[in-house]
Design a protein around this motif. Structure first.
Motif, PDB file in Angstrom:
ATOM      1  N   MET A   1      44.009  44.326  45.489  1.00 33.99           N
ATOM      2  CA  MET A   1      44.545  45.284  44.527  1.00 33.99           C
ATOM      3  C   MET A   1      43.406  45.900  43.720  1.00 33.99           C
ATOM      4  O   MET A   1      42.526  45.180  43.234  1.00 33.99           O
TER       5      MET A   1
ATOM      6  N   LYS B   1      45.873  49.502  36.220  1.00 32.75           N
ATOM      7  CA  LYS B   1      47.078  48.703  36.452  1.00 32.75           C
ATOM      8  C   LYS B   1      47.454  47.947  35.180  1.00 32.75           C
ATOM      9  O   LYS B   1      46.587  47.542  34.403  1.00 32.75           O
TER      10      LYS B   1
ATOM     11  N   ALA C   1      51.984  45.343  37.257  1.00 33.17           N
ATOM     12  CA  ALA C   1      51.478  44.974  38.577  1.00 33.17           C
ATOM     13  C   ALA C   1      51.031  43.523  38.657  1.00 33.17           C
ATOM     14  O   ALA C   1      51.009  42.936  39.744  1.00 33.17           O
TER      15      ALA C   1
ATOM     16  N   GLN D   1      58.335  48.596  43.632  1.00 32.27           N
ATOM     17  CA  GLN D   1      57.051  49.243  43.900  1.00 32.27           C
ATOM     18  C   GLN D   1      56.401  48.766  45.197  1.00 32.27           C
ATOM     19  O   GLN D   1      55.506  49.423  45.721  1.00 32.27           O
TER      20      GLN D   1
ATOM     21  N   GLU E   1      54.576  46.137  45.429  1.00 31.69           N
ATOM     22  CA  GLU E   1      53.265  45.601  45.078  1.00 31.69           C
ATOM     23  C   GLU E   1      53.390  44.758  43.821  1.00 31.69           C
ATOM     24  O   GLU E   1      54.139  45.085  42.910  1.00 31.69           O
TER      25      GLU E   1
ATOM     26  N   HIS F   1      51.378  40.921  41.846  1.00 33.38           N
ATOM     27  CA  HIS F   1      50.703  39.638  42.029  1.00 33.38           C
ATOM     28  C   HIS F   1      50.993  38.765  40.821  1.00 33.38           C
ATOM     29  O   HIS F   1      50.730  39.158  39.683  1.00 33.38           O
TER      30      HIS F   1
ATOM     31  N   GLY G   1      55.686  42.569  49.660  1.00 37.42           N
ATOM     32  CA  GLY G   1      54.319  42.933  49.324  1.00 37.42           C
ATOM     33  C   GLY G   1      53.828  42.302  48.041  1.00 37.42           C
ATOM     34  O   GLY G   1      52.824  42.744  47.470  1.00 37.42           O
ATOM     35  N   ILE G   2      54.520  41.254  47.585  1.00 37.17           N
ATOM     36  CA  ILE G   2      54.165  40.577  46.332  1.00 37.17           C
ATOM     37  C   ILE G   2      53.491  39.248  46.652  1.00 37.17           C
ATOM     38  O   ILE G   2      53.979  38.480  47.490  1.00 37.17           O
ATOM     39  N   LYS G   3      52.398  39.000  45.975  1.00 41.93           N
ATOM     40  CA  LYS G   3      51.676  37.741  46.149  1.00 41.93           C
ATOM     41  C   LYS G   3      51.974  36.787  44.988  1.00 41.93           C
ATOM     42  O   LYS G   3      52.164  37.223  43.855  1.00 41.93           O
TER      43      LYS G   3
ATOM     44  N   PRO H   1      45.316  43.614  50.589  1.00 41.74           N
ATOM     45  CA  PRO H   1      46.778  43.467  50.465  1.00 41.74           C
ATOM     46  C   PRO H   1      47.393  42.469  51.441  1.00 41.74           C
ATOM     47  O   PRO H   1      48.427  41.875  51.137  1.00 41.74           O
TER      48      PRO H   1
END
Length: 234
Positions: free
Chosen positions: A1, A6, A76, A123, A125, A127, A168-170, A214
């Motif tokens: 990222m 952000k 984010a 979104q 995205e 983390h 897409g989320i960590k 990503p």
């Protein structure tokens, strides 16, 4: 990222790992919302403090609403750092101390995370960094309450990343050994603080995980001081 511009939320920002993380994120160009009970001695155009006690869902909701109102809706990054430990044998620990640890270390992670996830999913995205402890991987005498709460953070983290990875989320859980912070101020017989890790070391690990590709996911990161008892004297 790419952290430039952000919005990142960090809990427990008054000092220690939380404050060092805020400073590291600001250096990367992030806009940081600091949630905590005490405002840190930090002035920066991109740092915004919101009073919050993560033990209480209403307090978390209020900090979240104020963050969205002032900074925007696209959070984010969430760093769940707020936490505390109170030593004591299980049968001698007060109910208040036990509940305080679980309300802060476990419930706080839930209260904060549940609010940021919907927009992260929208979104595609996001983390979430959860700060556990080496105590979340083992048992420590006279620290059953703290260990139990940090084991819970581990379980939450490992379950959650499987829930949200395809959005897409960590979710990254970090397990630090001893860090030279105020955490140890109320513990007796702590004599080697100069051999502990520095808060900025943990902050650098957080930034490293956040800036990864990503499709590259740090799930669990265990960090320890290299020489916790000091260098062997020849």
């Amino acid at each position: 990222m790419d952290l430039q511009g952000k919005i990142a939320v960090v809990t427990g920002v008054s000092k220690g790992i939380g404050l060092s993380t805020v400073e590291a994120l600001l250096e990367k160009g992030a806009i940081v919302a600091g949630w905590g009970r005490t405002k840190p001695a930090l002035e920066h155009q991109d740092f915004h403090f919101f009073e919050c006690d993560v033990r209480y869902p209403d307090s978390v909701q209020n900090a979240f609403d104020q963050t969205l109102s002032r900074l925007g809706v696209h959070i984010a990054v969430l760093v769940n750092n707020a936490g505390l430990g109170i030593a004591g044998k299980l049968d001698e620990q007060s109910i208040d101390d036990w509940q305080t640890m679980f309300e802060t270390n476990v419930n706080g992670v839930f209260y904060c995370t549940r609010l940021v996830l919907p927009e992260m999913k929208e979104q595609g995205e996001g983390h979430i960094i959860n700060i556990s402890s080496i105590a979340g991987t083992t048992g420590i005498e006279e620290m059953s309450g703290y260990c139990g709460s940090k084991h819970a953070v581990r379980g939450i983290s490992q379950s959650l990343y499987k829930e949200v990875r395809n959005y897409g989320i960590k979710v990254t859980c970090i397990y630090p050994g001893s860090v030279n912070t105020n955490f140890f101020d109320n513990f007796e017989n702590i004599t080697s603080r100069e051999n502990m890790m520095r808060p900025e070391d943990i902050a650098s690990t957080i930034v490293h995980a956040l800036e990864s590709h990503p499709n590259y996911h740090h799930v669990d990161i265990e960090v320890r001081p290299l020489m916790p008892k000091g260098r062997i004297q020849k």
